[in-house]
Design a protein around this motif. Structure first.
Motif, short mmCIF file in Angstrom:
data_model
loop_
_atom_site.label_atom_id
_atom_site.label_comp_id
_atom_site.label_asym_id
_atom_site.label_seq_id
_atom_site.Cartn_x
_atom_site.Cartn_y
_atom_site.Cartn_z
N GLN A 1 1.00 -1.05 -0.16
CA GLN A 1 0.18 -0.15 -0.20
C GLN A 1 0.51 1.02 -0.39
OE1 GLN A 1 -2.47 0.50 3.50
NE2 GLN A 1 -0.98 -0.37 4.77
N ARG A 2 2.10 1.06 0.48
CA ARG A 2 2.83 2.55 0.95
C ARG A 2 3.34 3.00 -0.56
NH1 ARG A 2 6.67 4.18 5.42
NH2 ARG A 2 7.45 6.51 4.56
N PRO A 3 4.02 2.24 -1.16
CA PRO A 3 4.56 2.54 -2.54
C PRO A 3 3.29 2.91 -3.15
CG PRO A 3 5.47 -0.05 -2.21
CD PRO A 3 4.81 0.81 -1.10
N VAL A 4 2.77 2.07 -3.12
CA VAL A 4 1.43 2.59 -4.73
C VAL A 4 0.38 3.36 -4.04
CG1 VAL A 4 -0.40 1.69 -4.96
CG2 VAL A 4 0.65 0.43 -5.18
N TYR A 5 0.18 3.88 -3.02
CA TYR A 5 -0.37 5.37 -2.55
C TYR A 5 0.39 6.16 -2.82
CZ TYR A 5 -1.85 9.20 0.03
OH TYR A 5 -2.56 9.99 0.92
N GLY A 6 2.01 6.11 -2.15
CA GLY A 6 3.33 6.92 -2.32
C GLY A 6 2.82 7.74 -3.73
N LEU A 7 2.83 6.57 -4.94
CA LEU A 7 3.37 6.78 -6.62
C LEU A 7 2.53 7.68 -6.51
CD1 LEU A 7 5.00 6.55 -8.98
CD2 LEU A 7 3.50 4.90 -9.55
N CYS A 8 1.05 7.61 -5.89
CA CYS A 8 -0.61 8.32 -6.31
C CYS A 8 -0.41 9.27 -5.83
CB CYS A 8 -2.15 7.30 -6.07
SG CYS A 8 -1.86 5.90 -6.62
N LEU A 9 -0.02 9.87 -4.64
CA LEU A 9 0.22 11.19 -4.23
C LEU A 9 1.47 12.48 -4.82
CD1 LEU A 9 -1.35 12.93 -2.55
CD2 LEU A 9 0.62 12.09 -0.09
N ARG A 10 2.18 11.56 -5.93
CA ARG A 10 3.49 12.25 -6.04
C ARG A 10 2.73 12.70 -7.43
NH1 ARG A 10 7.78 13.14 -3.24
NH2 ARG A 10 7.89 11.51 -1.46
N LEU A 11 2.24 11.56 -8.27
CA LEU A 11 1.42 12.03 -9.02
C LEU A 11 0.41 13.19 -9.13
CD1 LEU A 11 2.00 8.77 -11.46
CD2 LEU A 11 2.88 10.67 -11.55
N LEU A 12 -0.21 12.94 -8.54
CA LEU A 12 -1.59 13.46 -8.35
C LEU A 12 -1.72 14.99 -7.30
CD1 LEU A 12 -4.07 10.49 -8.32
CD2 LEU A 12 -3.60 12.07 -10.16
N ALA A 13 -1.13 15.20 -5.97
CA ALA A 13 -0.58 16.12 -5.57
C ALA A 13 -2.38 15.62 -5.12
CB ALA A 13 -0.23 17.07 -5.98
N LEU B 1 -4.29 4.53 -13.61
CA LEU B 1 -5.41 5.21 -13.38
C LEU B 1 -4.99 7.04 -13.42
CD1 LEU B 1 -6.57 2.50 -10.54
CD2 LEU B 1 -7.12 2.87 -13.20
N CYS B 2 -3.83 6.97 -12.89
CA CYS B 2 -2.70 8.65 -12.38
C CYS B 2 -3.05 9.05 -13.62
CB CYS B 2 -1.79 8.31 -11.78
SG CYS B 2 -2.10 7.76 -9.87
N LEU B 3 -2.76 8.42 -14.46
CA LEU B 3 -2.27 9.57 -15.62
C LEU B 3 -3.72 9.90 -16.84
CD1 LEU B 3 0.71 8.11 -17.36
CD2 LEU B 3 1.22 9.57 -15.71
N ASP B 4 -4.61 8.60 -16.81
CA ASP B 4 -6.15 8.91 -16.74
C ASP B 4 -6.38 10.24 -16.14
OD1 ASP B 4 -6.06 6.73 -18.83
OD2 ASP B 4 -6.87 5.60 -17.54
N LEU B 5 -6.51 10.17 -14.86
CA LEU B 5 -6.83 10.98 -13.79
C LEU B 5 -6.21 12.40 -14.68
CD1 LEU B 5 -8.94 12.10 -11.92
CD2 LEU B 5 -7.13 11.07 -10.55
N LEU B 6 -5.43 12.51 -14.62
CA LEU B 6 -4.13 13.59 -14.93
C LEU B 6 -4.55 13.97 -16.41
CD1 LEU B 6 -0.59 12.74 -13.47
CD2 LEU B 6 -2.43 14.33 -12.53
#
Ligand code: ZN
Lengths: 168, 192
Positions: free
Chosen positions: B36-48, B88-93
């Motif tokens: 969970q930590r790396p997955v959430y971490g990457l999402c937060l860094r991409l989505l801010a 998913l992050c890139l889709d949202l961005l």
């Protein structure tokens, strides 16, 4: 002292990381490039000290609540399989009942193929060949053949198909 | 060491994946907890954005669960989920209308900074953007490669797997991202 013109910065860094002696030599004689490399090195040290933030404390719980709400993947497959099978049978029924010409020519073709196939495999097959030339049995054969094809397709769908965006 | 033990050491996720496939929710929860930590971490860094990062990371795990039977257990589980989350992050961005720079202040508050003391923070605010905030102004392409390599300490080969590109391209991407970051950190060029 180096008198070579400064290389492109990307070439310099990639060259250094790959142990290119030419780039190393340039760096020794060029204070400007050496300072840039040092800046990058310092930046890397700072970057390495960053850490991933912690997810919210109820994160796992939230994921599991969502997981419980979706039907299990196996059941979804079975239902999609049933739907595809139903569509396949509807298609067969449509062929048979709306266009007898197509159905009988399809049946005749299939009967011929089956007869010759059987002749090759079972040379001793005697009276059965005559039964195969009637219209009803070939149609049933077409239907069961399609059934098998659909089943095989579904199996492949479940095992092989893996969208690249998911498995990347 | 037995064969089974060896398989568990080199593929620690394997027993849980196999159990989760059979419908064991505890096994899937263990997998989520582990990555969970790396997955959430990457999402937060991409989505801010914390709420969006949590939502997208949850969605990534849900998709992983739904596609568990398609996942190749010989490949690292964390990289597989990271790839799903990243897409998913890139889709949202792509769908997002507001510019990433608008999230800068939010980013400063949500991400932990290594320069933790008040004095250091004050200096950083006066003279230049903090490293995290400077990173937040980079493109998603640059942020993801920096986050995976430096923050998550992944190899170029692993990063290539997550991004779905050739491993040979990662070092150049890293350099370009770092160079952009260096320029953002220059106080005279980017006064805050
Ligand atoms: Zn130079």
């Amino acid at each position: 002292m180096s008198t070579d013109p400064c290389p492109d910065l990307e070439r310099l860094f990639l060259g250094l990381s790959e142990g290119d002696p030419e780039m190393a030599r340039h760096l020794e004689g060029c204070a400007a490039c050496a300072a840039l490399v040092e800046e990058h090195r310092q930046l890397e040290k700072d970057l390495l000290r960053l850490a991933d933030p912690l997810p919210p404390p109820d994160f796992v719980q939230k994921v599991m609540a969502r997981v419980e709400r979706v039907p299990t993947p196996v059941r979804r497959e079975v239902w999609s399989g049933v739907a595809i099978l139903a569509a396949a049978f509807a298609g067969i029924a449509w062929i048979v009942f709306t266009d007898p010409g197509t159905a009988s020519s399809l049946g005749a073709w299939f009967a011929t193929a089956l007869v010759s196939w059987r002749e090759v495999l079972f040379a001793a097959g005697q009276g059965i060949a005559a039964v195969w030339s009637t219209a009803a049995l070939p149609l049933v054969s077409v239907a069961s053949m399609m059934f098998l094809v659909v089943l095989f397709g579904l199996r492949r769908l479940a095992v092989v198909q893996s969208p690249s965006r998911v498995s990347a | 060491m037995s064969v089974a033990e060896d398989a568990t050491t080199s593929h620690p996720w394997k027993p849980d994946v196999l159990a989760a496939r059979k419908g064991d929710p505890k096994a899937f929860a263990a997998l989520v907890r582990a990555v969970q930590r790396p997955v959430y971490g990457l999402c937060l860094r991409l989505l801010a954005n914390e709420a969006e990062a949590s939502e997208v990371a949850q969605e990534a795990f849900l998709r992983a669960y739904q596609n568990l039977h398609k996942y190749d257990v010989e490949r690292p589980f964390d990289l597989w989920v990271l790839a799903i989350a990243r897409n998913l992050c890139l889709d949202l961005l792509r769908r997002r209308t507001r510019a990433p720079s608008e999230n800068l202040e939010e980013m400063k508050d949500t991400l932990p900074s290594h320069a933790a003391t008040a004095e250091e923070t004050a200096i950083a605010r006066q003279e230049h953007l903090s490293l995290e905030a400077a990173m937040a102004t980079l493109s998603a392409d640059d942020r993801e490669v920096l986050a995976l390599y430096y923050v998550q300490k992944r190899t170029t080969k692993e990063i290539a797997q997550v991004l779905g590109v050739a491993p040979g391209t990662i070092m150049a991407r890293l350099f370009r991202a770092r160079e952009k970051l260096r320029q953002k950190m220059q106080p005279q060029e980017n006064p805050s």
